[in-house]
Design a protein around this motif. Structure first.
Motif, PDB file in Angstrom:
ATOM      1  N   ARG B  14       0.835  -1.201   0.000  1.00  0.00           N
ATOM      2  CA  ARG B  14       0.000   0.000   0.000  1.00  0.00           C
ATOM      3  C   ARG B  14       0.868   1.247   0.000  1.00  0.00           C
ATOM      4  O   ARG B  14       2.002   1.242   0.503  1.00  0.00           O
ATOM      5  CB  ARG B  14      -0.898   0.008   1.229  1.00  0.00           C
ATOM      6  N   THR B  15       0.335   2.311  -0.523  1.00  0.00           N
ATOM      7  CA  THR B  15       1.022   3.599  -0.525  1.00  0.00           C
ATOM      8  C   THR B  15       1.440   3.973   0.892  1.00  0.00           C
ATOM      9  O   THR B  15       0.645   3.836   1.835  1.00  0.00           O
ATOM     10  CB  THR B  15       0.091   4.682  -1.093  1.00  0.00           C
ATOM     11  N   SER B  82       5.224   4.570  -3.180  1.00  0.00           N
ATOM     12  CA  SER B  82       4.249   5.377  -3.915  1.00  0.00           C
ATOM     13  C   SER B  82       3.832   4.622  -5.168  1.00  0.00           C
ATOM     14  O   SER B  82       4.530   3.716  -5.627  1.00  0.00           O
ATOM     15  CB  SER B  82       4.835   6.745  -4.277  1.00  0.00           C
ATOM     16  N   THR B  83       2.700   5.010  -5.719  1.00  0.00           N
ATOM     17  CA  THR B  83       2.170   4.285  -6.878  1.00  0.00           C
ATOM     18  C   THR B  83       3.114   4.342  -8.075  1.00  0.00           C
ATOM     19  O   THR B  83       3.145   3.409  -8.887  1.00  0.00           O
ATOM     20  CB  THR B  83       0.783   4.817  -7.278  1.00  0.00           C
ATOM     21  N   ASN B  84       3.914   5.408  -8.182  1.00  0.00           N
ATOM     22  CA  ASN B  84       4.840   5.480  -9.321  1.00  0.00           C
ATOM     23  C   ASN B  84       6.060   4.587  -9.145  1.00  0.00           C
ATOM     24  O   ASN B  84       6.953   4.565 -10.011  1.00  0.00           O
ATOM     25  CB  ASN B  84       5.245   6.930  -9.624  1.00  0.00           C
ATOM     26  N   THR B  86       5.456   1.360  -8.719  1.00  0.00           N
ATOM     27  CA  THR B  86       4.979   0.099  -9.284  1.00  0.00           C
ATOM     28  C   THR B  86       5.845  -0.226 -10.493  1.00  0.00           C
ATOM     29  O   THR B  86       5.950   0.572 -11.431  1.00  0.00           O
ATOM     30  CB  THR B  86       3.506   0.221  -9.692  1.00  0.00           C
ATOM     31  N   THR B 110       3.663  -4.099  -7.001  1.00  0.00           N
ATOM     32  CA  THR B 110       2.508  -3.243  -7.257  1.00  0.00           C
ATOM     33  C   THR B 110       2.209  -2.455  -5.995  1.00  0.00           C
ATOM     34  O   THR B 110       2.073  -3.041  -4.911  1.00  0.00           O
ATOM     35  CB  THR B 110       1.274  -4.078  -7.642  1.00  0.00           C
ATOM     36  N   VAL B 111       2.139  -1.133  -6.140  1.00  0.00           N
ATOM     37  CA  VAL B 111       1.812  -0.269  -5.008  1.00  0.00           C
ATOM     38  C   VAL B 111       0.428   0.324  -5.255  1.00  0.00           C
ATOM     39  O   VAL B 111       0.192   0.968  -6.282  1.00  0.00           O
ATOM     40  CB  VAL B 111       2.852   0.852  -4.838  1.00  0.00           C
ATOM     41  N   THR B 112      -0.490   0.052  -4.327  1.00  0.00           N
ATOM     42  CA  THR B 112      -1.879   0.507  -4.532  1.00  0.00           C
ATOM     43  C   THR B 112      -2.243   1.629  -3.562  1.00  0.00           C
ATOM     44  O   THR B 112      -1.561   1.838  -2.558  1.00  0.00           O
ATOM     45  CB  THR B 112      -2.855  -0.649  -4.334  1.00  0.00           C
TER      46      THR B 112
END
Lengths: 114, 112
Positions: B14-15, B82-84, B86, B110-112
């Motif tokens: 997770r973020t 962070s999502t970026n 991923t 994968t960061v959600t």
């Protein structure tokens, strides 16, 4: 600065046909050059390398590459491709640093037509 | 044969979480590397290490740190995911000098 260019993003060839993947490098002295292959979802595997000597280098899986200084090229070839050769191919050059830092091209994705 | 292993093939975080990616090589190699691989961008070097406790920034170190307490192990740390971030993360090792690098199988994060 050292750099590597792979001009073809995606190539499709028929099974049994010959293959040539292009690679051009920029390097001040005699380069140390590599070709790697990456199957889907996997890490990179070394196909072959050129350090010095004979400019035609043989690698694994039936691949070869030819170093041409006058053209700053190190093209990868295979006489007859198999469906299992579908993968992404990366050309790379040693950066000149002491820690074997390598500079990679952006890759060429190879698809095989049945 | 040189073997480079990575702790996970797939990871979902997770973020804001702190994330550790572990890499181990069994050939007594001096140098170890962390890359991230994104479509259309090829491999980009995050950090590398040429000796125990030694590290150098690669091309895209922002948001990452590394640790090398033992010769065979090189960890990549995302302090606050962070999502970026991923991406596919690849670890590699090499003996030294101009030698080729040997790669692990990769971790798809994968960061959600």
């Amino acid at each position: 600065a050292q750099s590597v260019t792979q001009p073809d993003i995606h190539i499709t060839v028929s099974e049994g046909a010959s293959l040539e993947l292009r690679c051009n490098y920029s390097y001040g002295a005699t380069p140390y050059l590599f070709w790697y292959v990456q199957s889907p979802g996997q890490g990179l595997q070394l196909l072959l390398k050129y350090f010095s000597g004979d400019t035609l280098v043989q690698g694994i899986k039936g691949f070869e590459a030819e170093f041409k200084r006058s053209q700053s090229s190190f093209n990868l070839r295979k006489p007859s491709v198999h469906w299992s050769d579908a993968a992404e191919y990366f050309c790379a050059v040693w950066s000149g640093s002491s820690a074997s830092k390598i500079i990679f091209g952006s890759g060429t994705r190879l698809s095989i037509r049945p | 044969d040189v073997k480079v292993t990575q702790s996970s093939r797939y990871l979902v975080k997770r973020t804001g979480e702190k994330v550790f990616l572990e890499c181990v090589q069994d050939m007594d190699h001096e140098n170890m590397f962390w890359y991230r691989q994104d479509p259309g961008l090829g491999l980009r070097l995050i950090y590398f290490s040429y000796d125990v406790k030694m590290k150098e920034k690669g091309d895209i170190p922002e948001g990452y740190s590394v640790s090398r307490e033992k010769k065979e192990r090189f960890s990549l740390i995302l302090e606050s995911a962070s999502t970026n971030q991923t991406s596919m993360y690849l670890c590699a090792s090499s003996l030294g000098g101009k030698g080729e690098q040997y790669f692990g199988p990769g971790t798809r994060l994968t960061v959600t």
